[in-house]
Design an enzyme around this catalytic site. Sequence first.
Site, mmCIF file in Angstrom:
data_model
loop_
_atom_site.group_PDB
_atom_site.id
_atom_site.type_symbol
_atom_site.label_atom_id
_atom_site.label_comp_id
_atom_site.label_asym_id
_atom_site.label_seq_id
_atom_site.Cartn_x
_atom_site.Cartn_y
_atom_site.Cartn_z
ATOM 1 C CE LYS A 83 -5.472 76.609 54.706
ATOM 2 N NZ LYS A 83 -5.037 76.459 56.119
ATOM 3 C CB SER A 88 -2.460 71.916 49.304
ATOM 4 O OG SER A 88 -1.316 72.702 49.114
#
Lengths: 324, 324
Positions: free
Chosen positions: A51, A307
């Site tokens: 992110k 992720s």
Amino acid sequence: MIEIGEIEAAAARLDGISIRTPLLHNVELDDAVGGVVLIKPECLQLTGSFKIRGAYNLLSQLTAAEARNGVVAWSSGNHAQGVAAAGTMLGIPTSIVMPQDAPKLKLDNTRRLGGEVITYDRYTGDREAIARELAAARGAALVPSYDHAHIIAGQGTVGLEIADDAIRMKQVPDQVLIPCGGGGLSSGSAVALKSRLPDVDIFIVEPEDFDDTAKSFSAGKRIGIDGSARSICDALQTSMPGELTFPIIQQRVSGVLTVSDAEVRAAMRFAFRHLKLVVEPGGAVALAALLSGKLKTGGKTTAIVLSGGNVDVELFGAIQAEPS
Amino acid sequence: MIEIGEIEAAAARLDGISIRTPLLHNVELDDAVGGVVLIKPECLQLTGSFKIRGAYNLLSQLTAAEARNGVVAWSSGNHAQGVAAAGTMLGIPTSIVMPQDAPKLKLDNTRRLGGEVITYDRYTGDREAIARELAAARGAALVPSYDHAHIIAGQGTVGLEIADDAIRMKQVPDQVLIPCGGGGLSSGSAVALKSRLPDVDIFIVEPEDFDDTAKSFSAGKRIGIDGSARSICDALQTSMPGELTFPIIQQRVSGVLTVSDAEVRAAMRFAFRHLKLVVEPGGAVALAALLSGKLKTGGKTTAIVLSGGNVDVELFGAIQAEPS
């Protein structure tokens, strides 16, 4: 539409903060799936997830006047940490609206990284409304967690790095599996991957109870789901694909896979035992899809994105203690 | 003495089995020590530790006649897995004498990788004698865990990769910290590092109750310690430095540090929380030395080796559940 040039520009901006992750290879995983697997471990990324890429790409393009007023975001935790860290790097004040039941690690880390945290009830409150109100009151810019061109371009650098490293390693993937919440990572990465490797098949992976993108993909239009479901994958609990992200997914993705919480837990055990990586539930869905045989992997080269790795120790320990 | 050419030759042999690990960077760790830290994560290595490097380097140089008779090794677990995996790759039968209280993961993995496991009591048996007897009976070659030129050269590729990657990244370390049991990894890596980077300081790190190398280093000669001590670092329980490894360490190492089990446990928690890596106790001693301030790190660039990640889930969970 996001073009490859925007992702390359994002990569150039991110180059200054040294966040490129390696492309790993693990024989145990190859044996388990009967093919070659390339692992993109964004759990090793600054803030523990991909992110930071999108957040830094957006925040670094604010005008001086915008930067002074700070930014407001909403997030279940990983975007929160990315925004807080990018803000601290760039000297921009950040406030993030987060569910009060977000993993404690994510709440603590967001504060530690320099973000102001405002909590709300995930099942009754409207985080977007709270964030918009706060931003309006302060004259602050909003930093959406996926539906923004700069966010999509930033997250797309994950796909760009996979493609460029795989080409350099002469191990071009036949298919790439990417976790999907709102679709920022998967749409941006799809643009980059299809630009570099036109023949690659991209599959995105969702928790089975948050299969808004799967349903939308089948229907050919954005469909919302009941957002009250519970999933172990706190990072992927979105109820509708993004306005910007979905058309990209429709155009470039070959299919959408879903995985159960039990499959995610098994994948987290595999990651601990064989990959020696700490992967959070939402970060493990692509691995879960591979290991549970949702896709043909025999004789193929498959790349997967892990992720994120932000998981509370209690949950991690409980999952690891379960029989395999 | 091992020369850099032997380590480069080992690297060329290992090139065929693709076991190069990346050199990672983590902002949380930099912040914790006030300098730049380069992380060599051998926990991500095939078999979960660096040991495959030396084992493959030795086994791949056996003659056809030697290979047919198989090999015998003794090991607390990581060398066992390395020997078993290298044997399977090369079609060489392997038998490994292991303590019956070795981590279950290491016993299971050695068998799964194709090794024959013979257990003995760590505190009453003489593993070396058992292995020598077995090797003599079968006409098999012995694969020592550290005191052999081919083993040292193979493990030295860890140091070679650190040096070459650091030079490429333009982040040359001022100092490198390397875990030390019998000294194969540290002596081989010291040769490679000092060859590529003559000004680098090398420090080796031991568990405080298995400080045979520290004592020997101070005394200027090999000293044995009471091998009945217990340490959480099952991979580093040697009672005397090697005949071949110690002179190299004497000549090339700047100092020997020791860490307590409590410092190792804290390092394993840091690795879980911030590095998102699974590190076993013995693999975490260099990180433990850094985090507990055994060495000046402020303003410096320090490289550390995380030498392995093979830890049983019960111990890992118990350590992670402890307060930081």
